[in-house]
Design a protein around this motif. Structure first.
Motif, PDB file in Angstrom:
ATOM      1  N   LEU A 199       0.850  -1.196   0.000  1.00 58.10           N
ATOM      2  CA  LEU A 199       0.000   0.000   0.000  1.00 58.10           C
ATOM      3  C   LEU A 199       0.888   1.251   0.000  1.00 58.10           C
ATOM      4  O   LEU A 199       2.099   1.173   0.211  1.00 58.10           O
ATOM      5  N   LYS A 200       0.278   2.393  -0.251  1.00 63.79           N
ATOM      6  CA  LYS A 200       1.025   3.657  -0.278  1.00 63.79           C
ATOM      7  C   LYS A 200       0.539   4.546   0.856  1.00 63.79           C
ATOM      8  O   LYS A 200      -0.437   5.277   0.715  1.00 63.79           O
ATOM      9  N   PRO A 201       1.218   4.498   1.996  1.00 62.83           N
ATOM     10  CA  PRO A 201       0.821   5.378   3.103  1.00 62.83           C
ATOM     11  C   PRO A 201       1.161   6.826   2.782  1.00 62.83           C
ATOM     12  O   PRO A 201       2.230   7.127   2.252  1.00 62.83           O
ATOM     13  N   VAL A 202       0.226   7.709   3.098  1.00 65.15           N
ATOM     14  CA  VAL A 202       0.444   9.146   2.955  1.00 65.15           C
ATOM     15  C   VAL A 202       0.394   9.719   4.359  1.00 65.15           C
ATOM     16  O   VAL A 202      -0.667   9.818   4.976  1.00 65.15           O
ATOM     17  N   VAL A 203       1.565  10.079   4.879  1.00 63.41           N
ATOM     18  CA  VAL A 203       1.678  10.497   6.278  1.00 63.41           C
ATOM     19  C   VAL A 203       1.495  12.003   6.380  1.00 63.41           C
ATOM     20  O   VAL A 203       2.113  12.775   5.638  1.00 63.41           O
ATOM     21  N   TYR A 204       0.651  12.415   7.317  1.00 64.95           N
ATOM     22  CA  TYR A 204       0.436  13.826   7.644  1.00 64.95           C
ATOM     23  C   TYR A 204       1.018  14.091   9.026  1.00 64.95           C
ATOM     24  O   TYR A 204       0.739  13.345   9.967  1.00 64.95           O
ATOM     25  N   GLU A 205       1.799  15.150   9.153  1.00 63.85           N
ATOM     26  CA  GLU A 205       2.414  15.470  10.441  1.00 63.85           C
ATOM     27  C   GLU A 205       2.449  16.981  10.622  1.00 63.85           C
ATOM     28  O   GLU A 205       2.998  17.716   9.805  1.00 63.85           O
ATOM     29  N   ALA A 206       1.872  17.455  11.740  1.00 68.16           N
ATOM     30  CA  ALA A 206       1.764  18.889  11.997  1.00 68.16           C
ATOM     31  C   ALA A 206       3.082  19.503  12.442  1.00 68.16           C
ATOM     32  O   ALA A 206       3.299  20.704  12.255  1.00 68.16           O
ATOM     33  N   ASP A 207       3.965  18.701  13.042  1.00 65.43           N
ATOM     34  CA  ASP A 207       5.178  19.263  13.633  1.00 65.43           C
ATOM     35  C   ASP A 207       6.409  18.546  13.101  1.00 65.43           C
ATOM     36  O   ASP A 207       7.014  18.953  12.127  1.00 65.43           O
ATOM     37  N   GLN A 208       6.793  17.452  13.750  1.00 66.78           N
ATOM     38  CA  GLN A 208       7.982  16.716  13.335  1.00 66.78           C
ATOM     39  C   GLN A 208       7.774  15.237  13.576  1.00 66.78           C
ATOM     40  O   GLN A 208       7.000  14.835  14.442  1.00 66.78           O
ATOM     41  N   ILE A 209       8.455  14.426  12.778  1.00 70.66           N
ATOM     42  CA  ILE A 209       8.352  12.982  12.953  1.00 70.66           C
ATOM     43  C   ILE A 209       8.879  12.619  14.343  1.00 70.66           C
ATOM     44  O   ILE A 209       9.951  13.069  14.760  1.00 70.66           O
ATOM     45  N   GLY A 210       8.117  11.823  15.041  1.00 70.20           N
ATOM     46  CA  GLY A 210       8.529  11.379  16.371  1.00 70.20           C
ATOM     47  C   GLY A 210       7.463  11.537  17.430  1.00 70.20           C
ATOM     48  O   GLY A 210       7.403  10.763  18.373  1.00 70.20           O
ATOM     49  N   GLY A 211       6.617  12.580  17.318  1.00 68.57           N
ATOM     50  CA  GLY A 211       5.588  12.772  18.338  1.00 68.57           C
ATOM     51  C   GLY A 211       6.207  12.986  19.704  1.00 68.57           C
ATOM     52  O   GLY A 211       7.056  13.858  19.885  1.00 68.57           O
ATOM     53  N   ARG A 212       5.799  12.151  20.668  1.00 69.52           N
ATOM     54  CA  ARG A 212       6.345  12.269  22.012  1.00 69.52           C
ATOM     55  C   ARG A 212       7.644  11.477  22.193  1.00 69.52           C
ATOM     56  O   ARG A 212       8.150  11.378  23.306  1.00 69.52           O
ATOM     57  N   LEU A 213       8.171  10.931  21.109  1.00 74.37           N
ATOM     58  CA  LEU A 213       9.561  10.510  21.082  1.00 74.37           C
ATOM     59  C   LEU A 213      10.321  11.699  20.504  1.00 74.37           C
ATOM     60  O   LEU A 213      10.541  11.802  19.302  1.00 74.37           O
ATOM     61  N   ARG A 214      10.648  12.634  21.383  1.00 72.09           N
ATOM     62  CA  ARG A 214      11.245  13.902  20.966  1.00 72.09           C
ATOM     63  C   ARG A 214      12.586  14.082  21.663  1.00 72.09           C
ATOM     64  O   ARG A 214      12.650  14.218  22.884  1.00 72.09           O
ATOM     65  N   THR A 215      13.640  14.088  20.880  1.00 67.80           N
ATOM     66  CA  THR A 215      14.992  14.266  21.384  1.00 67.80           C
ATOM     67  C   THR A 215      15.522  15.609  20.895  1.00 67.80           C
ATOM     68  O   THR A 215      15.456  15.902  19.709  1.00 67.80           O
ATOM     69  N   VAL A 216      16.036  16.439  21.797  1.00 69.20           N
ATOM     70  CA  VAL A 216      16.536  17.765  21.419  1.00 69.20           C
ATOM     71  C   VAL A 216      17.971  17.928  21.892  1.00 69.20           C
ATOM     72  O   VAL A 216      18.427  17.251  22.814  1.00 69.20           O
ATOM     73  N   GLY A 217      18.673  18.858  21.256  1.00 67.41           N
ATOM     74  CA  GLY A 217      20.027  19.194  21.665  1.00 67.41           C
ATOM     75  C   GLY A 217      20.045  20.478  22.467  1.00 67.41           C
ATOM     76  O   GLY A 217      18.999  21.070  22.770  1.00 67.41           O
ATOM     77  N   PHE A 218      21.252  20.918  22.796  1.00 66.12           N
ATOM     78  CA  PHE A 218      21.451  22.156  23.541  1.00 66.12           C
ATOM     79  C   PHE A 218      22.223  23.127  22.659  1.00 66.12           C
ATOM     80  O   PHE A 218      23.290  22.783  22.135  1.00 66.12           O
ATOM     81  N   GLU A 219      21.698  24.314  22.508  1.00 70.35           N
ATOM     82  CA  GLU A 219      22.316  25.311  21.644  1.00 70.35           C
ATOM     83  C   GLU A 219      23.763  25.574  22.068  1.00 70.35           C
ATOM     84  O   GLU A 219      24.054  25.843  23.228  1.00 70.35           O
TER      85      GLU A 219
END
Length: 565
Positions: free
Chosen positions: A73-93
């Motif tokens: 099948l061909k999934p068409v993904v919609y995402e308002a922000d970024q891939i990951g949701g509440r799996l969100r990893t950030v760095g430090f400026e």
């Protein structure tokens, strides 16, 4: 002991089968389903290339899209922000990019076996997470009512903490048949699981966590209940969960979901982002080398969904933030369900009215974190007088509640999670900026560690999150209140759409808040697999007879049904 007191009942020194998140509501072996060489199923060749909307690019959405792609099948993904949701990893400026903070999910129990399938699939490493009193945690300080206790194991704490641990173990045995259920789940004894759980659901659906404690003879002491709420088990204090349904807590302790945690090296967001880029070895219809990224323009998901409605032929029509309108035979909705009430304009006809009621009644927990980067893991320095670590993983009744120390080695920059809080404790931080929060946290920790200058080790600005203030989440995770079992059952079983009126089919709910084990990434994976089965079934597909899917065995293991009158 490897977890915060009090802990789940300890078994005798005999070899036990490994525990998994196998029930108790829906005891289906998702790990076996994923590991089977026959795969998850197939669809008719006439449906190959059919587009399926996947709304939400968190873990559940990406897992669902990945498996649909493998089926052709061909999934068409919609995402308002970024891939990951509440799996969100950030760095430090301004800091080394390898220095990261986990704003959402950061620790995963071994019982999350379906999740582990995907962690292994994309080649990620895990390591023990430094929870209170865990074997991998050098030391823990429990600070209550201005009095601190240093411990490397539970035996180092005053007797009252062991009394509380024993009270919790006795409470579980008396009121929830803990040992029997835990063993039945280890052995995947479905009849026994269902027998025990059916009685408990009927008995306890209307009971709060706190009420459950109060009814136990073991917890007749208010002091013991207070300490239990502030120190808790596994990851820390649980008083913020006291108003929630005791059934939610039992699901956690039966499956040992709050114990033996591991973190993902390099950050949890790598899991969905690697799945997005991954080229499956076995794939139908699509050329070898196809990935979710290559199926999307410029390798990016489509933008936020702004409208969902039904159109002629019982199709699902999706309008996105760019004004693009597309119509699909099937769609999977994996975002926070409150989005359907606020951010997305929806037809009432999308779901049966009792499902709308369940969505409206979903109760979310608030949650806040704040991290700072530091020059090195200075907490491993030894106090010259006591010989103890100068700072420890800290549980306290002060504003910070839980402080976690995360290092990459003795001579490398490190990270402190100065505070991790939930519910009312989280709301206390909401009006404050990241720097304001940090100042309050440093003051509180300074009262516990008066001889430690944390500030002089900080090498960058703090990063923080309040999930209740995130516009596409509005909360951290679902936690049912008493009386919500029926609502949760409607949402979880939504993938079984042969039971719905024909004009209510075609859109499938999945994600963390649809699962029985909300707050754990395993539930996001399991409900994604349910939705994949539902889409496959709707399009005329089938599973291999040797590997029946969750819908194929549904009638034998369906969640307990309580009367609706």
């Amino acid at each position: 002991m490897t977890s915060t007191v009090p802990n789940a009942v300890q078994h005798a020194d005999v070899q036990q089968p490994p525990i998994t998140m196998f029930g108790p509501d829906f005891p289906y072996a998702y790990d076996d389903f994923l590991a089977h060489p026959a795969g998850l199923g197939q669809i008719p060749a006439t449906e190959h290339g059919t587009e399926v909307a996947v709304i939400g690019g968190g873990l559940s959405g990406i897992v669902a899209a990945y498996e649909l792609m493998k089926m052709g099948l061909k999934p068409v993904v919609y995402e308002a922000d970024q891939i990951g949701g509440r799996l969100r990893t950030v760095g430090f400026e301004g800091c080394d990019p390898a220095l990261t903070a986990e704003m959402g999910a950061m620790r995963f129990p071994p019982s999350s076996t379906a999740l582990q399938h995907y962690i292994d699939l994309v080649g990620l490493e895990t390591r023990p997470f430094p929870n209170p009193l865990a074997e991998s945690t050098p030391s823990t300080v429990v600070d209550l009512k201005g009095e601190s206790h240093y411990a490397t194991s539970v035996d180092d704490l005053p007797q009252v903490y062991r009394d509380v641990m024993n009270a919790w173990n006795a409470c579980l045995e008396e009121g929830a048949d803990f040992s029997d259920m835990n063993q039945a789940m280890r052995e995947r004894d479905i009849p026994r699981i269902r027998e025990i759980w059916a009685k408990l659901v009927e008995k306890l659906d209307n009971q709060t966590f706190y009420g459950f404690l109060c009814e136990s003879e073991s917890f007749k002491s208010f002091r013991h209940r207070e300490i239990f709420g502030q120190v808790g088990f596994g990851t820390g204090g649980w008083d913020t969960d006291f108003p929630n349904s005791i059934l939610e807590i039992l699901r956690v302790v039966y499956t040992e979901a709050d114990d033996h945690h591991r973190g993902i090296v390099g950050g949890s967001q790598q899991l969905p982002t690697r799945l997005w880029e991954r080229e499956p070895e076995k794939i139908v219809h699509w050329a070898y080398g196809t990935s979710l990224a290559t199926l999307h323009v410029n390798g990016q998901p489509r933008p936020a969904v702004t409208r969902l409605n039904r159109t002629s032929g019982n199709r699902i029509t999706v309008t996105d933030a760019n004004g693009d309108i597309r119509t699909y035979q099937a769609a999977i909705f994996t975002a926070q369900s409150w989005m359907l009430l606020s951010k997305i304009a929806c037809d009432d006809s999308l779901f049966p009215i009792d499902h709308w009621t369940a969505i409206e009644r979903t109760h979310y927990m608030e949650s806040s974190k704040l991290f700072v980067p530091v020059d090195r893991p200075f907490w491993l320095d030894k106090d010259e007088v006591t010989g103890r670590d100068v700072m420890s993983m800290t549980l306290t009744d002060r504003m910070t509640r839980g402080t976690y120390l995360l290092d990459e080695g003795p001579d490398k920059p490190a990270v402190i999670c100065l505070s991790y809080t939930w519910c009312d404790d989280s709301l206390k931080w909401l009006p404050l900026s990241a720097n304001d929060r940090m100042e309050v946290m440093l003051k509180s920790l300074g009262e516990i560690y008066p001889n430690v200058d944390i500030r002089k080790h900080i090498i960058g600005n703090p990063v923080t999150v309040s999930w209740e203030n995130e516009p596409y989440f509005m909360g951290a995770f679902k936690a049912n209140l008493p009386g919500h079992y029926r609502y949760q059952r409607r949402l979880f079983t939504h993938f079984m759409q042969d039971r719905l009126a024909a004009d209510k089919r075609g859109i499938f709910l999945a994600g963390d808040d649809i699962s029985w084990t909300a707050g754990w990434a395993e539930g996001a994976v399991q409900t994604a697999l349910n939705a994949v089965w539902g889409v496959m079934h709707q399009l005329g597909g089938t599973t291999d007879p040797t590997n029946p899917g969750p819908g194929d065995v549904y009638d034998e293991i369906a969640p307990v049904e309580l009367p609706e009158d």
